[in-house]
Motif scaffolding. Structure first.
Motif, PDB file in Angstrom:
ATOM      1  N   PHE A  36      38.879  33.592  34.778  1.00 44.23           N
ATOM      2  CA  PHE A  36      38.415  32.198  34.791  1.00 44.23           C
ATOM      3  C   PHE A  36      39.255  31.379  33.820  1.00 44.23           C
ATOM      4  CE2 PHE A  36      34.788  34.921  35.756  1.00 44.23           C
ATOM      5  CZ  PHE A  36      34.344  34.357  36.953  1.00 44.23           C
ATOM      6  N   HIS A  53      33.880  39.264  29.702  1.00 47.66           N
ATOM      7  CA  HIS A  53      34.603  38.224  30.450  1.00 47.66           C
ATOM      8  C   HIS A  53      34.384  36.863  29.831  1.00 47.66           C
ATOM      9  CE1 HIS A  53      36.489  40.449  33.704  1.00 47.66           C
ATOM     10  NE2 HIS A  53      35.575  41.335  33.389  1.00 47.66           N
ATOM     11  N   TYR A 201      25.948  36.689  43.489  1.00 49.84           N
ATOM     12  CA  TYR A 201      26.936  35.785  42.890  1.00 49.84           C
ATOM     13  C   TYR A 201      26.388  35.031  41.680  1.00 49.84           C
ATOM     14  CZ  TYR A 201      28.894  36.267  47.653  1.00 49.84           C
ATOM     15  OH  TYR A 201      29.355  36.740  48.856  1.00 49.84           O
ATOM     16  N   PHE A 204      28.474  34.647  38.417  1.00 50.79           N
ATOM     17  CA  PHE A 204      29.714  33.908  38.677  1.00 50.79           C
ATOM     18  C   PHE A 204      29.472  32.400  38.660  1.00 50.79           C
ATOM     19  CE2 PHE A 204      32.405  31.507  41.528  1.00 50.79           C
ATOM     20  CZ  PHE A 204      33.680  31.961  41.278  1.00 50.79           C
ATOM     21  N   ARG A 205      28.358  31.975  39.242  1.00 48.65           N
ATOM     22  CA  ARG A 205      28.124  30.530  39.342  1.00 48.65           C
ATOM     23  C   ARG A 205      27.887  29.907  37.977  1.00 48.65           C
ATOM     24  NH1 ARG A 205      24.699  30.390  45.021  1.00 48.65           N
ATOM     25  NH2 ARG A 205      26.363  31.378  46.222  1.00 48.65           N
ATOM     26  N   VAL A 273      31.331  42.121  43.105  1.00 44.34           N
ATOM     27  CA  VAL A 273      31.094  40.785  42.536  1.00 44.34           C
ATOM     28  C   VAL A 273      30.351  40.795  41.195  1.00 44.34           C
ATOM     29  CG1 VAL A 273      31.141  39.716  44.814  1.00 44.34           C
ATOM     30  CG2 VAL A 273      28.937  40.370  43.789  1.00 44.34           C
ATOM     31  N   SER A 274      30.181  39.594  40.671  1.00 45.10           N
ATOM     32  CA  SER A 274      29.632  39.421  39.322  1.00 45.10           C
ATOM     33  C   SER A 274      28.272  40.092  39.128  1.00 45.10           C
ATOM     34  CB  SER A 274      29.539  37.930  38.998  1.00 45.10           C
ATOM     35  OG  SER A 274      28.743  37.254  39.955  1.00 45.10           O
ATOM     36  N   TYR A 313      35.503  43.048  38.130  1.00 43.06           N
ATOM     37  CA  TYR A 313      35.495  42.696  36.703  1.00 43.06           C
ATOM     38  C   TYR A 313      35.680  43.938  35.839  1.00 43.06           C
ATOM     39  CZ  TYR A 313      33.964  38.464  38.884  1.00 43.06           C
ATOM     40  OH  TYR A 313      33.929  37.370  39.702  1.00 43.06           O
TER      41      TYR A 313
END
Ligand code: PBG
Length: 325
Positions: A36, A53, A201, A204-205, A273-274, A313
């Protein structure tokens, strides 16, 4: 092959035997690290639900990308967090947008690391949807031009590959045509071909500030109940010119990874995903599971199902663990 003539345990009794018959081996070559990037200098904001992260300013991003390259990771996937949002996502395709600047710097500083860019509008629109909104509805065809402009501006900045994640119909063809018209026919497209409308997700958002301000993404992302539709989506994207087909999320959709691998003849990527990452990290923090082992088991399972590459990740941790083994 019946007991006692056949004894499956014979071939499991020692590590050398187990190594010889092992069918799936994850290597750093399989991994893509999502990163990011945010404006400013010396910014390193931790992301609550994604321990390890950060939202990085370009200086820190470059350092982390270099470390990833040194750990043997072939590619990163870049997500931008712009400082302004508007209805037409203008910051997504601005020449001096955050992703465009970051790509130029990364290609300068770490030229041998492949930079893939996530192409979407949701971080850049004030309503948080992945396309243009007209009268409360995400307008498919009006979004295509903006997505193609975004992909083009990433490629012009030096992105090695573009990865549309918006799930608008027809965007792969639109992006392919636009890149080809501009002489960028050698820039591949990794299509988020089979992207489910997933609760995984969530983290991530938060990280990318991309949650929709109204409604949800059910009119464009896929229903988790559907498998046959995944074949149609992937087939369309392949015919429109995708070079790599992605399935996302990974673990709850390994049947889909397997089917896409069997039915289509393009490289397959899976996005761990996250939320999948956050669950492992949280349980590890509580002392409920052995984090490093769950990580390797997860990646092995995704590869065993048929993924040629994994966006995760865990990429840095896994690459280092593999190197030190
Ligand atoms: C943007 C995008 C999302 C993810 C990747 N690209 C979020 C979404 O669709 O809401 C999710 C990645 C993750 O959870 O790790 N469209």
């Amino acid at each position: 092959m019946l007991f006692p003539d056949y004894r499956p345990r014979r071939i499991r009794q020692s590590e050398p035997f187990r190594r010889l018959v092992r069918e799936t081996v994850v290597t750093a070559d399989d991994l893509i690290l999502p990163l990011f990037v945010i404006g400013g200098k010396d910014v390193k904001n931790s992301i609550d639900a994604m321990p390890g992260h950060f939202q990085f300013s370009i200086d820190h991003l470059t350092r982390t990308a270099k470390a990833a390259h040194e750990a043997g990771i072939p590619a990163v996937m870049l997500f931008g967090i712009p400082d302004k949002k508007d209805p037409l996502a203008t910051a997504a395709y601005a020449r001096d947008g955050i992703v465009q600047k970051a790509v130029r710097e990364l290609k300068n500083r770490v030229p041998d690391l492949a930079v893939i860019t996530d192409v979407c509008l949701c971080q850049y629109t004030d309503h948080g949807h992945c396309g243009v909104v007209e009268k409360g509805i995400v307008d498919n065809d009006a979004s295509l031009d903006l997505l193609a402009r975004t992909a083009l501006s990433h490629a012009n900045a030096g992105a090695d590959m573009v990865a549309p994640s918006d799930m608008m119909d027809g965007r792969v063809a639109e992006i392919r045509n636009t890149l080809d018209e501009e002489g960028l026919e050698s820039v591949p497209i990794m299509s988020y071909a089979v992207k489910y409308c997933s609760a995984f997700y969530g983290p991530f958002r938060q990280a990318a500030h991309s949650a929709p301000k109204f409604g949800d993404r059910r009119t464009y992302q896929m229903d988790p109940a559907n498998g046959q539709e995944a074949i149609r989506e992937a087939t369309m994207d392949a015919e429109e010119g995708a070079d790599i087909l992605m399935v996302k999320p990974a673990l709850p959709y390994l049947d889909i990874v397997y089917r896409i691998r069997q039915e289509l003849d393009l490289p397959v990527a899976a996005y761990n995903v996250s939320g999948e990452y956050a669950m492992v990290k949280a349980a590890e923090e509580k002392g409920w599971i052995d984090g490093p082992r769950v990580m390797m088991e997860t990646l092995t399972a995704i590869k065993r199902a048929g993924a040629d590459m994994i966006l995760t990740y865990f990429a840095m941790d896994a690459a280092r663990a593999l190197r030190d083994r």
